[in-house]
Design a protein around this motif. Structure first.
Motif, mmCIF file in Angstrom:
data_model
loop_
_atom_site.group_PDB
_atom_site.id
_atom_site.type_symbol
_atom_site.label_atom_id
_atom_site.label_comp_id
_atom_site.label_asym_id
_atom_site.label_seq_id
_atom_site.Cartn_x
_atom_site.Cartn_y
_atom_site.Cartn_z
ATOM 1 N N GLY A 149 0.788 -1.303 -0.158
ATOM 2 C CA GLY A 149 -0.133 -0.046 -0.068
ATOM 3 C C GLY A 149 0.826 1.223 0.062
ATOM 4 O O GLY A 149 0.142 2.385 -0.228
ATOM 5 N N GLU A 150 2.006 1.040 0.329
ATOM 6 C CA GLU A 150 2.987 2.146 0.248
ATOM 7 C C GLU A 150 3.820 2.082 -1.088
ATOM 8 O O GLU A 150 4.293 0.935 -1.435
ATOM 9 N N PRO A 151 4.504 3.204 -1.539
ATOM 10 C CA PRO A 151 4.192 4.569 -0.993
ATOM 11 C C PRO A 151 2.653 4.937 -1.590
ATOM 12 O O PRO A 151 2.403 4.625 -2.718
ATOM 13 N N ASN A 152 2.261 5.973 -0.915
ATOM 14 C CA ASN A 152 0.799 6.391 -1.335
ATOM 15 C C ASN A 152 0.631 7.792 -1.363
ATOM 16 O O ASN A 152 -0.754 8.184 -1.334
ATOM 17 N N HIS A 153 1.368 8.761 -1.032
ATOM 18 C CA HIS A 153 1.254 9.940 -0.825
ATOM 19 C C HIS A 153 1.661 10.901 -1.945
ATOM 20 O O HIS A 153 1.674 12.148 -1.760
ATOM 21 N N HIS A 154 2.166 10.078 -3.038
ATOM 22 C CA HIS A 154 2.468 11.179 -4.220
ATOM 23 C C HIS A 154 3.249 12.218 -3.910
ATOM 24 O O HIS A 154 4.257 12.076 -3.044
ATOM 25 N N TRP A 170 9.208 0.138 4.866
ATOM 26 C CA TRP A 170 9.310 1.553 4.314
ATOM 27 C C TRP A 170 8.016 2.417 4.130
ATOM 28 O O TRP A 170 6.950 1.550 3.771
ATOM 29 N N VAL A 171 7.816 3.490 4.462
ATOM 30 C CA VAL A 171 6.538 4.293 3.805
ATOM 31 C C VAL A 171 7.030 5.571 3.382
ATOM 32 O O VAL A 171 8.223 5.968 3.740
ATOM 33 N N ASP A 172 6.356 6.326 2.580
ATOM 34 C CA ASP A 172 6.655 7.830 2.186
ATOM 35 C C ASP A 172 6.062 8.732 3.250
ATOM 36 O O ASP A 172 4.932 8.361 3.637
ATOM 37 N N GLU A 173 6.804 9.570 3.546
ATOM 38 C CA GLU A 173 6.361 10.686 4.476
ATOM 39 C C GLU A 173 6.719 11.891 3.984
ATOM 40 O O GLU A 173 7.846 12.168 3.352
HETATM 41 CA CA LIG Z 1 2.565 6.945 2.703
#
Ligand SMILES: [Ca+2]
Ligand SMILES: [Ca+2]
Length: 188
Positions: A149-154, A170-173
């Motif tokens: 589901g990540e990265p999901n914040h474009h 990992w996630v995008d922040e």
């Molecule tokens: Ca994210």
């Protein structure tokens, strides 16, 4: 013990002349300045140490740095925006951690889980949306350890953290958020 505040402990090696010149660890308190690197002015306040044991040179990680294979890692206590974190690593001639193999990523994840924190690493897509690159040489990532589901914040989020609640994956922040971070340096 070091005084509380901006002090960090480090370690260097000294020859104990009363003990056949054996190398003994010496504990020092290093000053950590965000605006300038005065760390090296104190003996021992370097993060890689060349030591001579039995006539052999051996390079190891300082106390406070965690060794995994040929790299030493430092897990910060302070939380900073990503760019600032990158700068702090650079001041000490290191870089934000750049997992190049799945085993390196797994190691960083498991260690961050053990000490229960959220940590920036040196991967971002700030130059080109969706193109995840290592920040030191801007090459495309060689491993991908994003949580499903990540990265999901474009364009809203361009930097990678090890996200505690997602088992450290990992996630995008957003890069301006304050998180702890991991510096790395290689042992030659
Ligand atoms: Ca994210
Ligand atoms: Ca992005």
């Amino acid at each position: 013990m070091c005084p509380r505040g901006r002090q960090r402990s480090a370690l260097y090696w000294n020859r104990d002349v009363s003990n056949q010149g054996r190398l003994v660890p010496v504990h020092v308190c290093c000053e950590w300045k965000e605006t300038g690197n005065n760390i090296d002015k104190q003996p021992g306040c370097k993060y890689l140490e060349m030591v001579k044991e039995n006539g052999q040179n051996r390079v190891g990680c300082h106390v406070g740095w965690i060794q995994f294979r040929k790299k030493c890692y430092w897990f910060s206590q302070d939380a900073k925006p990503w760019v600032e974190a990158k700068g702090i690593c650079a001041l000490n001639h290191t870089k934000l951690a750049e997992p190049r193999t799945l085993s390196e990523s797994s190691f960083l994840i498991s260690y961050s889980q053990r000490i229960a924190g959220v940590y920036w690493i040196g991967i971002s897509d700030m130059i080109e949306e969706g193109k995840w690159i290592y920040s030191s040489d801007q090459t495309v990532i060689q491993v991908n350890d994003f949580h499903p589901g990540e990265p999901n914040h474009h364009t809203y989020a361009n930097c990678v953290v090890l996200w505690q609640k997602f088992d450290g994956k990992w996630v995008d922040e957003p890069c301006g958020e304050n998180y702890r971070f991991i510096c790395e340096t290689e042992i030659e």
